[in-house]
Enzyme design. Sequence first.
Site: not given
Length: 358
Positions: A19, A21-22, A26, A134
């Site tokens: 994956g 993210g910003g 990962v 978060d």
Amino acid sequence: MTISLGQNLGQYQLLDLLGEGGVAHVYRARRISEKNDVAIKVIKPGIVDLSDLFRGIKREALVSTSLHHPHILNIFSYGEHDKTVYMVMPLLPGGNLADLARTRNLSLTDISHIVDQIASALDYIHMHGLVHRDIKLENILINENGQAILSDFGLVKALDESAKKRLHAQNEVWHSTRKGTVIGTPGYMSPEQCRSETVDARSDVYSLGVMIFELLTGCLPFNAETSIEAMYMHIAKEAPPVTFLNPNLPPQFNAILSRALAKKPEDRYSSAGELAVALKTVVTSLDVSAEPSSVIVSPTVHPAPAPNQPAPLVPIEARVAKPKPAPSPDSFSSLAMAMVAVSCITFLMVILLMTTLS
């Protein structure tokens, strides 16, 4: 350093990208000479100064290794290799909650179980003087048993000095953000977090409420196109009732989400556990066997806009005028009969007029 599959990062070989993210990727990885796979979170280089990156990873690792809870993600190790900062974690096969919500129609009971597990983890960290800051679907992981695991403590806040001391952390680990800096994910942030004010456990309760809203309706409470707009709406706008976006839901959920998303912290549930109990009480009071097969609004459905919000853009293909269907033979017959009737009436009116004039 450029990251590519097959290369080694410290003692680990990167196998697959799981994956993105910003700020991080990962990967599924394997330690050289071992058979068990792990997950490695690699911070994207160039986002901020390397010292800040390493400090954030160190803070997350310190927090995770100091907390022992069945629904909190453990961190195995962290490090820096060739100017690349990374963290090693267990590999959880279920992905995250955002993936699960997209691929499965979660029942109300499923949602209640997930919220109960994450609320338990939140109450635990709050008891230890920490605020997550978060909470969102992407930061809830699903393990091999289908249980929800709270992850990503990179933005965690220690509320007091005693909390820092309990973690045996050096002070500089906790000073990576200056006062007045807004951090978090705008779609989920509490009003006080959006204003960069002091936050406590009730800020996480608000974010958990946003997460519940999203699980129940398939969308966030506010239809914002920018981060600034999202934060403004969290501060100034009231979220629409969940039944407005998903009429299949029982109306009792409106009161729960209204309290969870209250603008003032003192008007919210006092703890994540209290919110989870309120949700569970409503769910267990329903006839579960009579639940609709799908509680989630399909991602392909465009929900109605909330009050005082602009309507979502309609896909261009939906705005193109569709050709009108060809008239059927029956419609031609009806049209002919109507024309004959009109002609007869006109003829009779002319005869009557002539008779009158004569």
